[in-house]
Write a protein that holds these residues in place. Structure first.
Motif, PDB file in Angstrom:
ATOM      1  N   SER A  33      27.229 -68.021  -5.483  1.00  0.00           N
ATOM      2  CA  SER A  33      28.080 -67.072  -4.749  1.00  0.00           C
ATOM      3  C   SER A  33      27.812 -67.169  -3.249  1.00  0.00           C
ATOM      4  N   LEU A  34      26.530 -67.305  -2.880  1.00  0.00           N
ATOM      5  CA  LEU A  34      26.191 -67.481  -1.460  1.00  0.00           C
ATOM      6  C   LEU A  34      26.680 -68.832  -0.936  1.00  0.00           C
ATOM      7  N   TRP A  35      26.621 -69.886  -1.779  1.00  0.00           N
ATOM      8  CA  TRP A  35      27.165 -71.200  -1.375  1.00  0.00           C
ATOM      9  C   TRP A  35      28.669 -71.098  -1.124  1.00  0.00           C
ATOM     10  N   PHE A  36      29.348 -70.303  -1.954  1.00  0.00           N
ATOM     11  CA  PHE A  36      30.783 -70.068  -1.766  1.00  0.00           C
ATOM     12  C   PHE A  36      31.023 -69.420  -0.400  1.00  0.00           C
TER      13      PHE A  36
ATOM     14  N   TYR B 208      29.018 -69.487   2.167  1.00  0.00           N
ATOM     15  CA  TYR B 208      28.664 -70.495   3.170  1.00  0.00           C
ATOM     16  C   TYR B 208      29.853 -71.445   3.395  1.00  0.00           C
ATOM     17  N   GLY B 209      30.484 -71.883   2.287  1.00  0.00           N
ATOM     18  CA  GLY B 209      31.667 -72.754   2.375  1.00  0.00           C
ATOM     19  C   GLY B 209      32.798 -72.074   3.131  1.00  0.00           C
ATOM     20  N   PHE B 210      32.945 -70.766   2.891  1.00  0.00           N
ATOM     21  CA  PHE B 210      33.959 -69.972   3.603  1.00  0.00           C
ATOM     22  C   PHE B 210      33.649 -69.933   5.098  1.00  0.00           C
ATOM     23  N   LEU B 211      32.373 -69.708   5.448  1.00  0.00           N
ATOM     24  CA  LEU B 211      31.974 -69.597   6.855  1.00  0.00           C
ATOM     25  C   LEU B 211      32.150 -70.915   7.611  1.00  0.00           C
TER      26      LEU B 211
ATOM     27  N   PHE C 178      23.135 -70.093  13.860  1.00  0.00           N
ATOM     28  CA  PHE C 178      21.873 -69.784  13.205  1.00  0.00           C
ATOM     29  C   PHE C 178      22.096 -68.883  11.989  1.00  0.00           C
ATOM     30  N   ASN C 179      23.002 -67.885  12.138  1.00  0.00           N
ATOM     31  CA  ASN C 179      23.279 -66.959  11.039  1.00  0.00           C
ATOM     32  C   ASN C 179      23.844 -67.655   9.812  1.00  0.00           C
ATOM     33  N   ILE C 180      24.738 -68.621  10.042  1.00  0.00           N
ATOM     34  CA  ILE C 180      25.331 -69.371   8.926  1.00  0.00           C
ATOM     35  C   ILE C 180      24.245 -70.156   8.201  1.00  0.00           C
ATOM     36  N   GLU C 181      23.313 -70.735   8.984  1.00  0.00           N
ATOM     37  CA  GLU C 181      22.253 -71.522   8.349  1.00  0.00           C
ATOM     38  C   GLU C 181      21.299 -70.657   7.528  1.00  0.00           C
ATOM     39  N   ILE C 182      21.178 -69.365   7.887  1.00  0.00           N
ATOM     40  CA  ILE C 182      20.360 -68.456   7.078  1.00  0.00           C
ATOM     41  C   ILE C 182      21.005 -68.262   5.704  1.00  0.00           C
ATOM     42  N   ILE C 183      22.349 -68.127   5.678  1.00  0.00           N
ATOM     43  CA  ILE C 183      23.083 -68.018   4.404  1.00  0.00           C
ATOM     44  C   ILE C 183      22.835 -69.273   3.551  1.00  0.00           C
TER      45      ILE C 183
END
Lengths: 88, 88
Positions: A49-52, A54-57, B3-8
């Motif tokens: 879910s977090l990878w999803f 991340y993909g969105f971001l 940086f925030n995206i990389e934390i995710i």
């Protein structure tokens, strides 16, 4: 990012996402879940879910598709685990 | 990439990689693997190995570490599955 590198990523995503399918079918057929770890699939569910997200971001459609499909398959396994667990 | 995206991404990688640990411990304790799908972990092994290679190609140390650890944990589960499977 080169086209060839993205082919490796696409292949990797296809393998890791579809890997859950044989486990879903095995439980579907046997209705047996005793040896399956609930904690594994719970952690995997939050992970994909977090990878999803991340993909969105990072605006990666392929990451979003691969991880939403994984999340749904993992959810099915979690549901099976709860439904078919016998009182021990 | 911020940086925030990389934390995710780091959180996601930690969850998906460590998710295999409770399954390894469960089999270690019970020596039971009947309900585990060999095909799932075989496909997962090739998948995370390709993700490792992808991480190498894009120079992502975190992807390489997360996926080499996943590959090793998945390999342990495959080894358990072969070792503890009873003739049916």
């Amino acid at each position: 990012m080169s086209f060839n590198i993205e082919i490796i990523g696409f292949l990797a995503a296809t393998l890791t996402t579809t890997s859950f399918v044989p486990q879903v079918f095995r439980i579907w057929k046997t209705k047996e879940v005793k040896d399956i770890s609930f904690m594994m699939y719970l952690s995997m569910f939050f992970g994909v879910s977090l990878w999803f997200y991340y993909g969105f971001l990072i605006n990666s459609i392929s990451m979003m598709i691969a991880n939403i499909v994984s999340a749904l398959l993992v959810l099915v396994i979690l549901f099976f685990k709860k439904s078919y667990s016998k009182k021990e």
